[in-house]
Structures are given as C-alpha cells and as structure tokens.
Design an enzyme around this catalytic site. Structure first.
Site, PDB file in Angstrom:
ATOM      1  NE  ARG A 131      -3.621  -2.450   0.094  1.00 18.61           N
ATOM      2  CZ  ARG A 131      -3.244  -3.609  -0.472  1.00 18.61           C
ATOM      3  NH1 ARG A 131      -2.117  -3.664  -1.161  1.00 18.61           N
ATOM      4  NH2 ARG A 131      -3.992  -4.673  -0.375  1.00 18.61           N
ATOM      5  CB  SER A 187      -9.452  -1.320   3.988  1.00 17.99           C
ATOM      6  OG  SER A 187     -10.002  -2.538   3.523  1.00 17.99           O
ATOM      7  CD  GLU A 209      -5.752   1.301   2.171  1.00 16.58           C
ATOM      8  OE1 GLU A 209      -5.932   1.117   0.971  1.00 16.58           O
ATOM      9  OE2 GLU A 209      -5.877   0.388   3.019  1.00 16.58           O
TER      10      GLU A 209
END
Length: 351
Positions: A160, A239, A343
């Site tokens: 990520r 998420s 995130e």
C-alpha cells in the site's frame, strides 16, 4: 476546463464528507491537468488532487486552495499492453480487460476510484496488487516541471505504498501502463484463500476470468466494499486502516498480548511479509479489541458488514468520523500494543 468557486467537495468523495474548496477545476485532458498544476505552483496556491474521491478524508472547513479534479479519459489495449488515463474509472477498466480475455487485475474488480490512484497506493485486494502488472507510470514532475516516464523498478512499490505516496507533493499521475497476461480466458493463479474457497478450487488454480471477477464482486459486496448510494455501509473509503506489518520482536510482543487478553489457545492471523516481517489483520484486531460490526451510536459508525470500514450513516461530519477512528486506534493500541495506520489521505485533519 471547468472552474467553480466555493465549490462543495463532499459530493466528490465516497465518504460524502468535507467542506468546500476555494476553487475547483475539472480537467479532461492531460494538457489541462498540467496547465492547472503549473498555474497553482507558480502562484504558490495550495493544490488538492481529486480522482474518484474514494481515498480522501477532507476537513469540515474544506480546502483553502485549488482542488483539481482529474477527469481524463483513455483506455488503450495493444495486445497485452494496457494504457489508462488517470481519470478512468478503475472498476470499469477492470471489466474491460476481463472482456478482452486478459488476466492480472481481475481480482481488483469493484475497487472504487480512478486508475491514476492505483500506483500511488499500490492498490491491492484478493491476492493481487497493481505493482505486479504496472510497467510504467507517466506523471508530471512538479519539481522538474516536466512530464516524465517512471518504470516500475523506480516506483518503489511496497505494501500500500510507493514513491508517489512517499512524496505526494512531487508527482501528478497522468497515465498508467500495464502488461497483462493472455491465458486463454483464464485468470492469473489465485493467491487468496477466500477467493479460491468461494470458487471451489485450490490456491494456485486458474479459473475463467469472468468467474474470478464476479466472485470478487460478490465477496466485496457482502462486505459493503462496492459503491451503492442506497447502502450507507458503502459511504466509506473501504478499508480505513492498513494491515500492520510487524518485526519479529513486535510479533512476539503481540502474541504475548493476545495470549494475555484472549487466552493461550487463540491464534492471531499471520502472513509472511518478506525479510523477516509478518503481516496481521487490522480487521481481526479491531474486532478482538471490542469494536464489532455496526459499532457506534452516532452518525459515524463501523460498517455493519466489515469491521475495517468506517462509515457515514448519512449525517456525519468529518470530526464525527475522526472521533470514531481515534477511538478504534486507541482501543487496539491498549488491547494489543499495535498502532493502526489510516489508509485514506487526510486533508486539513489528522488522526
């Protein structure tokens, strides 16, 4: 190029949160994107880039500067080589590659947002990451004031993360190039156990591309991860926290906390993350720390379908969302000694 002043930004985000921008420009060509960026840079005006808005948490006060909405279009296939304009809707592009019989991103179906955001986050799900198929990224380099082509090896991809995320003020992604696989209508080997189980096969097997895509869409829908304006569980950024990656020392301390809190027979999720690191599940941590599906009594709550998604139930503010996020972070830290990392990109706010 469209220009608006005191323009609402909430409708441009999947959270539907955030105040207005002083100025909102919508660019539909690469040249317009570059021109708007150069203008802002030369004037010293703060600049906010918006694609699909699926990874943004904007303050209730909004953004005092120029918000640039990248709405470029372009989908080009040359054999297995794919080029996408940054503004292309990602999940639509995935569908088109499946229709073309090309494998490599079929398990990334249903992910909201635009193609230009995929290399920034190194978007991944269900055993696939875009870093495995991206060959190069075409971007405007704000420091060098020129358009550059950055090969995969220089993108610094990790979980990520990428050089684009590490240095967010430097590059503006214009186009992304991929090399996919022609496998006679079959998917790439399935890496994710949940997907394989749902398809009735073993990890490592290939299945028809359309079956892989449809299965992922069903799994994501069941978790509230496919956008639906009528379903408040999808008024989210998907998420909200990344899965923690632990050193061997941190893993040992974590196991001790798990045994102390949940008993010696409880095993926490653990997945190899390379170079002696181990990844565990943020969703598991949140649940075991006492934050169940649907947790919360205000306008911002945990999704009723997945503990990893924080949601706007229709009347939330950004501060409502952040209060919930901070509560979850503190609870997981107190329970397991792990600090979750958000995130989504925050604008004018922080956890």
């Amino acid at each position: 190029m469209q220009e608006l002043h005191d323009a609402p930004l909430a409708p441009l985000t999947t959270f539907r949160l955030g105040g207005p921008a002083s100025r909102l420009i919508t660019a539909t060509t690469d040249d317009e994107v570059v021109a708007a960026v150069r203008e802002a840079d030369e004037a010293g005006t703060p600049l906010l880039l918006i694609g699909g808005g699926s990874n943004l948490v904007i303050s209730d006060e909004g953004f005092a500067g120029t918000a640039l909405r990248i709405a470029t279009r372009g989908f080009a296939l040359d054999g297995p080589e794919l080029e996408l304009a940054a503004g292309e809707v990602w999940t639509d592009a995935v569908a088109r590659t499946v229709e073309a019989g090309l494998a490599g991103i079929e398990c990334l179906a249903g992910i909201p947002g635009s193609a230009g955001a995929t290399p920034i986050q190194n978007v991944g799900a269900y055993g696939q990451e875009v870093s495995s198929t991206i060959t190069e990224v075409i971007a405007y380099d704000r420091r060098a004031r020129e358009t550059v082509t950055i090969p995969n090896a220089e993108c610094d991809f990790s979980y990520r993360h990428s050089r684009f995320k590490a240095d967010p003020e430097r590059f503006v992604v214009l186009r992304v190039r991929f090399r996919l696989e022609g496998a006679e209508g079959l998917s790439a080997p399935l890496k994710y156990a949940e997907t394989a189980r749902a398809l009735g096969v073993e990890p490592g097997d290939r299945v028809p591309l359309a079956d892989a895509r449809e299965t992922v869409l069903k799994l994501r829908t069941g978790k509230g991860m496919v956008l639906d304006p009528e379903d408040h569980d999808t008024w989210s950024a998907g998420s909200f926290f990344t899965n923690p990656i632990l050193t061997a020392q941190e893993l040992a301390a974590f196991h001790a906390r798990v045994a102390e809190r949940l008993g010696p027979d409880v095993t926490a999720p653990a997945y190899p993350a390379g170079d002696g690191f181990t990844k565990t599940s943020a969703a598991w941590l949140i649940d075991k720390a006492g934050f169940h599906k649907g947790y919360g009594d205000g306008p911002a709550r945990i999704s009723t379908k997945h503990t990893l998604a924080l949601t706007n139930r229709g009347s939330a503010t950004t501060e409502d969302l952040l209060a919930l996020a901070r509560e979850v972070v503190a609870g997981v830290r107190d329970a397991f000694g792990i600090t979750l990392v958000n995130e989504p990109v925050t604008v004018g706010v922080s956890l």
